[in-house]
Scaffold this motif. Structure first.
Motif, PDB file in Angstrom:
ATOM      1  N   SER A   1      43.013  44.669   7.126  1.00 46.95           N
ATOM      2  CA  SER A   1      43.691  45.584   5.929  1.00 46.95           C
ATOM      3  C   SER A   1      44.444  46.660   6.547  1.00 46.95           C
ATOM      4  CB  SER A   1      42.380  46.024   5.212  1.00 46.95           C
ATOM      5  OG  SER A   1      41.626  47.070   5.737  1.00 46.95           O
ATOM      6  N   ASP A   2      45.056  47.348   5.788  1.00 47.03           N
ATOM      7  CA  ASP A   2      45.923  48.314   5.915  1.00 47.03           C
ATOM      8  C   ASP A   2      45.189  49.381   6.604  1.00 47.03           C
ATOM      9  OD1 ASP A   2      47.976  46.963   4.814  1.00 47.03           O
ATOM     10  OD2 ASP A   2      48.298  48.139   3.084  1.00 47.03           O
ATOM     11  N   ALA A   3      44.093  49.734   6.176  1.00 46.82           N
ATOM     12  CA  ALA A   3      43.165  50.873   6.668  1.00 46.82           C
ATOM     13  C   ALA A   3      42.758  50.367   8.032  1.00 46.82           C
ATOM     14  CB  ALA A   3      41.906  51.132   5.815  1.00 46.82           C
ATOM     15  N   ASP A   4      42.252  49.152   8.336  1.00 40.13           N
ATOM     16  CA  ASP A   4      41.754  48.996   9.733  1.00 40.13           C
ATOM     17  C   ASP A   4      43.246  48.645  10.773  1.00 40.13           C
ATOM     18  OD1 ASP A   4      39.097  47.803   9.736  1.00 40.13           O
ATOM     19  OD2 ASP A   4      39.750  47.057   7.746  1.00 40.13           O
TER      20      ASP A   4
ATOM     21  N   GLN B   1      37.665  48.528  -0.180  1.00 34.18           N
ATOM     22  CA  GLN B   1      36.561  48.604   0.581  1.00 34.18           C
ATOM     23  C   GLN B   1      35.295  47.967   0.443  1.00 34.18           C
ATOM     24  OE1 GLN B   1      36.156  50.886   2.936  1.00 34.18           O
ATOM     25  NE2 GLN B   1      33.825  50.412   3.420  1.00 34.18           N
ATOM     26  N   THR B   2      34.993  47.307  -0.739  1.00 36.78           N
ATOM     27  CA  THR B   2      34.169  46.145  -1.038  1.00 36.78           C
ATOM     28  C   THR B   2      34.419  44.888  -0.063  1.00 36.78           C
ATOM     29  OG1 THR B   2      34.060  46.818  -3.460  1.00 36.78           O
ATOM     30  CG2 THR B   2      33.262  44.668  -2.725  1.00 36.78           C
ATOM     31  N   LEU B   3      35.792  44.753  -0.003  1.00 40.40           N
ATOM     32  CA  LEU B   3      36.009  43.511   0.926  1.00 40.40           C
ATOM     33  C   LEU B   3      35.862  43.636   2.469  1.00 40.40           C
ATOM     34  CD1 LEU B   3      39.181  42.154  -1.117  1.00 40.40           C
ATOM     35  CD2 LEU B   3      37.018  41.189  -0.943  1.00 40.40           C
ATOM     36  N   ARG B   4      36.308  45.045   2.756  1.00 44.24           N
ATOM     37  CA  ARG B   4      35.926  45.362   4.048  1.00 44.24           C
ATOM     38  C   ARG B   4      34.430  45.374   4.221  1.00 44.24           C
ATOM     39  NH1 ARG B   4      36.463  49.770   5.774  1.00 44.24           N
ATOM     40  NH2 ARG B   4      36.833  49.340   7.714  1.00 44.24           N
ATOM     41  N   SER B   5      33.590  45.864   3.626  1.00 52.76           N
ATOM     42  CA  SER B   5      32.276  46.101   3.894  1.00 52.76           C
ATOM     43  C   SER B   5      31.643  44.486   4.046  1.00 52.76           C
ATOM     44  CB  SER B   5      31.468  46.725   2.697  1.00 52.76           C
ATOM     45  OG  SER B   5      31.355  45.874   1.528  1.00 52.76           O
TER      46      SER B   5
ATOM     47  N   ALA C   1      41.897  59.558  -2.205  1.00 50.02           N
ATOM     48  CA  ALA C   1      42.307  61.294  -2.578  1.00 50.02           C
ATOM     49  C   ALA C   1      43.721  61.435  -3.126  1.00 50.02           C
ATOM     50  CB  ALA C   1      42.039  61.704  -1.348  1.00 50.02           C
ATOM     51  N   VAL C   2      44.639  60.470  -2.591  1.00 50.89           N
ATOM     52  CA  VAL C   2      45.749  60.606  -2.899  1.00 50.89           C
ATOM     53  C   VAL C   2      46.302  59.989  -4.433  1.00 50.89           C
ATOM     54  CG1 VAL C   2      48.619  59.836  -2.675  1.00 50.89           C
ATOM     55  CG2 VAL C   2      46.987  60.490  -0.550  1.00 50.89           C
ATOM     56  N   ASP C   3      45.575  59.014  -4.630  1.00 52.89           N
ATOM     57  CA  ASP C   3      45.540  58.314  -5.951  1.00 52.89           C
ATOM     58  C   ASP C   3      44.919  59.133  -6.916  1.00 52.89           C
ATOM     59  OD1 ASP C   3      46.733  56.239  -4.591  1.00 52.89           O
ATOM     60  OD2 ASP C   3      45.393  54.959  -4.792  1.00 52.89           O
ATOM     61  N   VAL C   4      43.736  59.708  -6.827  1.00 51.57           N
ATOM     62  CA  VAL C   4      43.170  60.469  -7.654  1.00 51.57           C
ATOM     63  C   VAL C   4      43.860  61.718  -7.656  1.00 51.57           C
ATOM     64  CG1 VAL C   4      41.018  61.948  -8.129  1.00 51.57           C
ATOM     65  CG2 VAL C   4      40.887  59.771  -7.158  1.00 51.57           C
ATOM     66  N   ALA C   5      44.548  62.176  -6.863  1.00 51.15           N
ATOM     67  CA  ALA C   5      45.440  63.585  -7.300  1.00 51.15           C
ATOM     68  C   ALA C   5      46.615  63.182  -8.049  1.00 51.15           C
ATOM     69  CB  ALA C   5      45.761  64.240  -5.787  1.00 51.15           C
TER      70      ALA C   5
ATOM     71  N   ALA D   1      38.667  53.357  10.046  1.00 50.64           N
ATOM     72  CA  ALA D   1      39.217  52.905   8.729  1.00 50.64           C
ATOM     73  C   ALA D   1      38.813  53.549   7.550  1.00 50.64           C
ATOM     74  CB  ALA D   1      38.995  51.332   8.572  1.00 50.64           C
ATOM     75  N   LEU D   2      37.689  54.125   7.638  1.00 53.55           N
ATOM     76  CA  LEU D   2      37.144  54.622   6.155  1.00 53.55           C
ATOM     77  C   LEU D   2      37.868  55.829   5.941  1.00 53.55           C
ATOM     78  CD1 LEU D   2      34.760  54.143   4.235  1.00 53.55           C
ATOM     79  CD2 LEU D   2      33.322  55.588   5.632  1.00 53.55           C
ATOM     80  N   PHE D   3      38.250  56.521   6.995  1.00 52.07           N
ATOM     81  CA  PHE D   3      38.796  57.585   6.663  1.00 52.07           C
ATOM     82  C   PHE D   3      40.154  57.415   5.895  1.00 52.07           C
ATOM     83  CE2 PHE D   3      42.826  60.390   7.863  1.00 52.07           C
ATOM     84  CZ  PHE D   3      42.286  61.438   7.621  1.00 52.07           C
ATOM     85  N   TRP D   4      41.069  56.293   6.432  1.00 51.18           N
ATOM     86  CA  TRP D   4      42.175  55.975   5.589  1.00 51.18           C
ATOM     87  C   TRP D   4      41.659  55.446   4.196  1.00 51.18           C
ATOM     88  CZ3 TRP D   4      45.845  57.982   7.946  1.00 51.18           C
ATOM     89  CH2 TRP D   4      46.066  58.233   9.289  1.00 51.18           C
ATOM     90  N   VAL D   5      40.801  54.694   4.088  1.00 50.46           N
ATOM     91  CA  VAL D   5      40.457  54.374   2.581  1.00 50.46           C
ATOM     92  C   VAL D   5      40.317  55.764   1.846  1.00 50.46           C
ATOM     93  CG1 VAL D   5      38.658  53.387   1.312  1.00 50.46           C
ATOM     94  CG2 VAL D   5      39.233  52.088   3.433  1.00 50.46           C
ATOM     95  N   GLY D   6      39.643  56.522   2.397  1.00 53.96           N
ATOM     96  CA  GLY D   6      39.160  57.968   1.883  1.00 53.96           C
ATOM     97  C   GLY D   6      40.617  58.544   1.405  1.00 53.96           C
TER      98      GLY D   6
END
Length: 246
Positions: free
Chosen positions: A199-202, A188-192, A221-225, A212-217
């Motif tokens: 990127s995969d998100a884009d 997200q830092t590089l995207r911004s 969410a998956v990684d934190v879970a 894309a921000l939804f996919w980053v989120g």
């Protein structure tokens, strides 16, 4: 190799190892966090995250019926997985989704195996997956990275004592669980800054028309879970010892 030798190897593979010391579980978690937080160490160790990331793309591409063209791992810890098939649709979507969640989900699977004390099985499965990945590597640095990683895991599983194997396995699983999260923030830092337009998100945004921000989120969410669930699995090896009465 004799039948007895094969039987011994199989028994070693499927048998459970003794419970590790509770302190080992905690210490390896701290070590993993230090590696992730200290930039010079992260710069080297991040290659393992990239291997898992690109391996996730490759595996899901195959599972969804796409044809895998090859995998590249670069010196700057970036990577690229090429597959042939429809440029849109579920197969492409799930292939793109897999990368940023793969390290954490692999760590979660590792935590499950460690919860059953299947330390040797975990290490040998890691070697097998690395060998399968090596077949599809298409550049020299990528091949060297996978070979060196696999050789280290194999050497530990074959020559190291049970306690060293346990420390290595727990540190590796903690590293995947914690380390899977940092690249999402880096993404997200590089995207911004406009430095990762493809990127995969884009790419997911392009084929789904969801920002894309939804996919980053979703990656986060998956990684934190995975970290929370895997962390509880691993902490279960430590907490009983803490709460034990003399």
């Amino acid at each position: 190799m004799s039948i007895d030798s094969v039987s011994d190897i199989w028994e070693t593979l499927v048998s459970a190892q003794p419970d590790p010391p509770g302190a080992l579980v905690l210490v390896t978690a701290v070590i993993a966090l230090l590696v992730i937080g200290f930039r010079p160490l992260w710069r080297i160790a991040r290659n393992a995250i990239t291997i898992a990331h690109e391996g996730g793309h490759a595996l899901v591409a195959l599972l969804t019926g796409r044809k895998l063209r090859g995998i590249r791992l670069e010196f700057d810890t970036s990577g690229l997985t090429l597959s042939a098939g429809r440029p849109t649709g579920p197969g492409m979507m799930f292939t793109l989704l897999a990368g940023y969640v793969a390290p954490s989900l692999i760590g979660l699977a590792g935590a499950w195996l460690l919860g059953g004390n299947r330390i040797t099985m975990l290490l040998w499965l890691a070697v097998l997956l690395l060998l399968l990945m090596l077949i599809n590597i298409r550049n020299v640095f990528g091949a060297v990275s996978v070979i060196v990683t696999g050789a280290i895991v194999l050497a530990v599983s074959w020559y190291a004592s049970a306690q060293v194997q346990a420390a290595f396995a727990y540190a590796g699983v903690w590293f995947l669980l914690f380390g899977g999260i940092r690249p999402v923030f880096e993404l997200q830092t590089l995207r911004s800054r406009g430095r990762m337009p493809e990127s995969d998100a884009d790419q997911l945004a392009g084929i789904t028309h969801v920002p894309a921000l939804f996919w980053v989120g979703l990656f986060l969410a998956v990684d934190v879970a995975a970290l929370v669930i895997g962390g509880f699995m691993l902490a279960g090896q430590w907490l009983p010892e803490v709460g034990a009465t003399p």
